[in-house]
Motif scaffolding. Sequence first.
Motif, PDB file in Angstrom:
ATOM      1  N   SER A 193      37.371  45.358  39.754  1.00 14.95           N
ATOM      2  CA  SER A 193      38.241  44.247  39.263  1.00 14.95           C
ATOM      3  C   SER A 193      37.865  42.831  38.907  1.00 14.95           C
ATOM      4  O   SER A 193      38.276  42.188  37.885  1.00 14.95           O
ATOM      5  CB  SER A 193      39.697  44.619  40.016  1.00 14.95           C
ATOM      6  OG  SER A 193      39.429  43.871  41.111  1.00 14.95           O
ATOM      7  N   GLU A 197      38.223  41.226  35.402  1.00 14.64           N
ATOM      8  CA  GLU A 197      39.136  40.305  35.025  1.00 14.64           C
ATOM      9  C   GLU A 197      38.501  39.297  34.543  1.00 14.64           C
ATOM     10  O   GLU A 197      39.018  38.127  34.017  1.00 14.64           O
ATOM     11  CB  GLU A 197      40.117  40.234  36.226  1.00 14.64           C
ATOM     12  CG  GLU A 197      40.880  41.331  36.556  1.00 14.64           C
ATOM     13  CD  GLU A 197      42.001  41.529  35.631  1.00 14.64           C
ATOM     14  OE1 GLU A 197      42.460  40.617  34.826  1.00 14.64           O
ATOM     15  OE2 GLU A 197      42.117  42.626  35.161  1.00 14.64           O
ATOM     16  N   ASP A 200      40.152  35.411  34.070  1.00 15.72           N
ATOM     17  CA  ASP A 200      41.698  35.787  34.221  1.00 15.72           C
ATOM     18  C   ASP A 200      42.015  36.008  35.508  1.00 15.72           C
ATOM     19  O   ASP A 200      43.309  36.072  35.901  1.00 15.72           O
ATOM     20  CB  ASP A 200      42.004  36.803  33.031  1.00 15.72           C
ATOM     21  CG  ASP A 200      42.141  36.427  31.728  1.00 15.72           C
ATOM     22  OD1 ASP A 200      42.160  35.161  31.313  1.00 15.72           O
ATOM     23  OD2 ASP A 200      41.962  37.352  30.758  1.00 15.72           O
ATOM     24  N   TYR A 201      41.301  36.402  36.457  1.00 18.85           N
ATOM     25  CA  TYR A 201      41.521  36.775  37.601  1.00 18.85           C
ATOM     26  C   TYR A 201      42.477  35.669  38.457  1.00 18.85           C
ATOM     27  O   TYR A 201      41.926  34.525  38.497  1.00 18.85           O
ATOM     28  CB  TYR A 201      40.178  37.060  38.508  1.00 18.85           C
ATOM     29  CG  TYR A 201      40.611  37.701  39.895  1.00 18.85           C
ATOM     30  CD1 TYR A 201      40.981  39.199  40.150  1.00 18.85           C
ATOM     31  CD2 TYR A 201      40.620  36.864  41.095  1.00 18.85           C
ATOM     32  CE1 TYR A 201      41.463  39.603  41.333  1.00 18.85           C
ATOM     33  CE2 TYR A 201      40.900  37.426  42.337  1.00 18.85           C
ATOM     34  CZ  TYR A 201      41.466  38.692  42.460  1.00 18.85           C
ATOM     35  OH  TYR A 201      41.830  39.240  43.574  1.00 18.85           O
ATOM     36  N   GLY A 206      45.981  37.814  34.330  1.00 20.55           N
ATOM     37  CA  GLY A 206      44.995  38.621  35.057  1.00 20.55           C
ATOM     38  C   GLY A 206      45.800  39.682  35.893  1.00 20.55           C
ATOM     39  O   GLY A 206      47.077  39.719  36.016  1.00 20.55           O
ATOM     40  N   LYS A 207      45.095  40.254  36.561  1.00 20.59           N
ATOM     41  CA  LYS A 207      45.446  41.405  37.294  1.00 20.59           C
ATOM     42  C   LYS A 207      44.994  41.252  38.773  1.00 20.59           C
ATOM     43  O   LYS A 207      43.832  40.484  39.145  1.00 20.59           O
ATOM     44  CB  LYS A 207      45.225  42.869  37.079  1.00 20.59           C
ATOM     45  CG  LYS A 207      45.934  43.314  35.533  1.00 20.59           C
ATOM     46  CD  LYS A 207      45.282  44.670  35.289  1.00 20.59           C
ATOM     47  CE  LYS A 207      45.941  44.926  33.743  1.00 20.59           C
ATOM     48  NZ  LYS A 207      45.534  46.215  33.312  1.00 20.59           N
TER      49      LYS A 207
END
Length: 545
Positions: A193, A197, A200-201, A206-207
């Motif tokens: 992940s 991402e 955007d993390y 983001g996620k």
Amino acid sequence: MRTPRLLAFACSAALAASLTACSGATRPPQGAAGGADFQVSPTSPAAKGPLDSFTWSLYAEPYTLDYALAYDYPPNTVLANVCEQLLRVTPDLRIEPGLAVRWERPDPRTLVYTLRPGVKFHDGTVMTADDVVASLKRHMDPATGSPWGSAFRTVESIEKSGPLEVTIRLGRADALFHELLAASPGTVVGAASLAEEGKDYGTPAGKLNCTGPYALDKWVQGDSITLKKHPDHWDEKLTPKSEAVRFTFVEDAAARANALLSGTADGGYMVPSSSFAQLRSSGRGGLYFGPNTGAYNLAVTDFKGTLRDLRVRRALSMALDRKNIVKAAAGGVGVPAKAPAARGAWSLVPERTAALFDTLPEPVHDVAGAKKLVEEAGATGRKVTLATSTLAPEISVVANAVQAAGRQIGLDVKLRPVSPDAYGNLFVDPAARDGIDLVITSGYDNTPDPLEFYQYLRTGDFGNYGNWSDAEFDLAFDRANTEYDPGRRTELTAKVQEIALAQLPIIPVYEAPHSVFLGRRITGAPTGIAQLYYPWAAMIGAAQS
């Protein structure tokens, strides 16, 4: 001496006279100033039933949900329920296994962690050693810009040594590194992940793919963050009692109190001390006080000006009327600070706390003696500039008290207003401290080891705001940090503390317990500073069955 990016002075960056606690490890000193009646316990009454959801009030919106950048109460309060660490700090300030089920130290420079099997991330994938290696190494990458990078200063390598085993090799013995794996440095996220991402993390776009009892559902910037229950969490004792948690952001202290009183918010940590009396008498819920590792201090940020003379620093400390500061700044909920690191920071070896902390003398309040010291130093009439801010009422209260104390002993204490948005920059940007001699801090430990606090006074450390340097202190710190036995290390830390108190690069002001308000419909929350890394929201449920 860590100070958060935004200081909520009901905390730092965070408050309760008979002090009674559940254990000696977290019992604050007896005889609180101000006559307030309160008790300190690590948890509120246990939940009696499930909830569909509850709303939690934060004093500010998190500036990130990236574990590597989270260095403040708002982001860590949310992330504590979403992401987990190799180790875990418990509500009663103990360190226990987390995502690492056990660890070994085959030699002073090697740590081997055996990971908990079958732990599932929120996307259903299973945690492996690869995830741990990627998560920890990210702090060491300059491109990340992690404020936790200094925790890895002795790390030479982090390697996968088995499907569920990670080996870390150090350049020299470092007792604090292992303990800090119970805080952000030990957070584990899905390696895939992180790559997916990218930039955007940790942002609203983001996620997050972690292992905690709650997963990130949505982040509506400027409005709220919502978490949802993770059905496959590995720790049965922390199975969430609520299906969802919604975080709201209220910066104004009065508005935040109104949200708690009206039920718009079901609860919140670090309650504004100005609202204590109103909340306690409202009948709208319960105000609880818990273990804290933090103390409110004055950090000297310029050792070339008036405060370069130790006699002046001692005089200013002696002039402070700490008991009245506790009454005005903390609603009477607290005690004068005996040392820069609070009593709660001495919880790793509780049987030694009484001998090594409680026996410290109470701070002296002697205006006449302080004035004499200023005269001996030839500092009468000299200027001392203290930063103040409307960020929180407590900052202004302490600042005004310091100014009044300075005037009593012949110092010209000038207050320099700093906007709320800029106050945090004082602790991360040396240029922002230009022309400032003192700044009000709320330093706290992430772990129950007082040595963690004193690392920030080492020569050249990022948290050493005034660039103070003392060879004896550095030597004492290094000696303590190479001692792995907790009992012997606390004895050595007492020497470090002794030097800090003698030289006063930080002037202790007061310490206070952590605070939390729970509305009538909820209960179960841990009450203390463990909110930063323990999945506290999983414990909250209905107050009635």
